[in-house]
Design a protein around this motif. Structure first.
Motif, PDB file in Angstrom:
ATOM      1  N   SER A   1      -8.762   4.338  -5.942  1.00 46.76           N
ATOM      2  CA  SER A   1      -8.832   5.715  -5.436  1.00 46.76           C
ATOM      3  C   SER A   1      -7.613   6.069  -4.589  1.00 46.76           C
ATOM      4  N   PHE A   2      -6.740   5.077  -4.337  1.00 47.33           N
ATOM      5  CA  PHE A   2      -5.576   5.242  -3.441  1.00 47.33           C
ATOM      6  C   PHE A   2      -6.014   5.605  -2.028  1.00 47.33           C
ATOM      7  N   HIS A   3      -7.184   5.086  -1.660  1.00 44.53           N
ATOM      8  CA  HIS A   3      -7.783   5.374  -0.351  1.00 44.53           C
ATOM      9  C   HIS A   3      -8.660   4.176   0.017  1.00 44.53           C
TER      10      HIS A   3
ATOM     11  N   TYR B   1       0.834  -1.216   0.000  1.00 45.05           N
ATOM     12  CA  TYR B   1       0.000   0.000   0.000  1.00 45.05           C
ATOM     13  C   TYR B   1       0.861   1.256   0.000  1.00 45.05           C
TER      14      TYR B   1
ATOM     15  N   ASP C   1      -8.173  -2.174  -2.825  1.00 45.47           N
ATOM     16  CA  ASP C   1      -8.510  -0.832  -3.316  1.00 45.47           C
ATOM     17  C   ASP C   1      -9.164  -0.995  -4.698  1.00 45.47           C
TER      18      ASP C   1
ATOM     19  N   ASP D   1     -11.535   2.946   1.857  1.00 44.18           N
ATOM     20  CA  ASP D   1     -12.699   3.448   2.593  1.00 44.18           C
ATOM     21  C   ASP D   1     -13.245   2.355   3.506  1.00 44.18           C
TER      22      ASP D   1
ATOM     23  N   ASN E   1       1.153   4.398  -2.626  1.00 43.38           N
ATOM     24  CA  ASN E   1       0.574   5.609  -2.037  1.00 43.38           C
ATOM     25  C   ASN E   1      -0.898   5.440  -1.687  1.00 43.38           C
ATOM     26  N   ILE E   2      -1.266   4.241  -1.241  1.00 39.50           N
ATOM     27  CA  ILE E   2      -2.643   3.990  -0.802  1.00 39.50           C
ATOM     28  C   ILE E   2      -2.740   4.342   0.680  1.00 39.50           C
ATOM     29  N   PHE E   3      -3.736   5.136   1.016  1.00 41.08           N
ATOM     30  CA  PHE E   3      -3.915   5.668   2.375  1.00 41.08           C
ATOM     31  C   PHE E   3      -5.030   4.916   3.093  1.00 41.08           C
ATOM     32  N   ILE E   4      -4.807   4.583   4.370  1.00 37.52           N
ATOM     33  CA  ILE E   4      -5.852   3.976   5.199  1.00 37.52           C
ATOM     34  C   ILE E   4      -6.155   4.937   6.343  1.00 37.52           C
ATOM     35  N   PRO E   5      -7.335   5.563   6.338  1.00 37.50           N
ATOM     36  CA  PRO E   5      -7.672   6.522   7.404  1.00 37.50           C
ATOM     37  C   PRO E   5      -7.896   5.846   8.750  1.00 37.50           C
TER      38      PRO E   5
ATOM     39  N   THR F   1     -11.066   3.621   9.171  1.00 35.10           N
ATOM     40  CA  THR F   1     -10.949   2.302   8.533  1.00 35.10           C
ATOM     41  C   THR F   1     -10.076   1.377   9.372  1.00 35.10           C
TER      42      THR F   1
END
Length: 194
Positions: free
Chosen positions: A107-109, A22, A103, A111, A26-30, A33
């Motif tokens: 979206s590189f995020h 990830y 993912d 959700d 550059n995949i982000f995990i908030p 999540t």
């Protein structure tokens, strides 16, 4: 406590490989999540351990313990086998063998919905070992919390390192699976010898 920590690390080590993958992408995990992942992992691990614990209803405590150790050993060998299996999988199974594909919308995020999917995949990986731990009576109260915390910790460390190691050689996810399997085999052998 040592066995619980080793087992939790073994069941969570895949998260490090996923996190690296990830981070490189550059995949982000908030935070929200990650919280979902934490709670989902605690829930599933508790269910698996309870199932393992109920094996004692059908077998003596000694037999259930032996079955648990055998299952841990089998899971370790299975993880190692999975890591070297080179067969191509169908698209529907892609995420189960490579969770970094969670993912789905690119979206590189990650959700909440994708987080549920990732949490389920990470939990299913732990099913056999969780049942085995319950049957073998390996500190079953602490294990769900330890596993969940280690998974989030390793996932976060992996993402952080992945972002800083984009141009370096990165260990493939299947290597983490093999490492996880080796730890499970080691735990089973410790339980046999001591």
């Amino acid at each position: 406590m040592l066995l619980v920590t080793l087992l939790a690390i073994s069941l969570s080590i895949d998260a490090l490989g996923i996190g690296l993958s990830y981070g490189i992408r550059n995949i982000f995990i908030p935070f929200f999540t990650k919280l979902i992942l934490l709670l989902e992992n605690i829930f599933f691990m508790a269910v698996f351990i309870l199932l393992g614990n109920h094996i004692k209803l059908f077998f003596s405590a000694e037999t259930a313990n032996t079955l648990g150790i055998i299952l841990l050993l089998f899971m370790g060998i299975w993880f190692c086998y999975q890591s070297i299996q080179k067969k191509q999988c169908q698209n529907s199974m892609k995420m189960l063998r490579n969770p970094s594909y969670c993912d789905k919308d690119n979206s590189f995020h990650i959700d909440a919905k994708e987080g549920l999917c990732l949490g389920f995949i990470l939990s299913i990986d732990s099913m056999g070992a969780g049942i085995a731990a319950g049957a073998a009576q390996i500190c079953i109260i602490l294990l769900p919390f330890f596993t969940a915390v280690f998974q989030i910790l390793f996932l976060s460390i992996g993402i952080y390192c992945g972002r800083h190691l984009k141009n370096c050689y990165i260990i493939k996810e299947n290597i983490w699976t093999a490492f996880s399997g080796c730890i499970l085999i080691m735990i089973a052998l410790i339980r046999i010898l001591f």
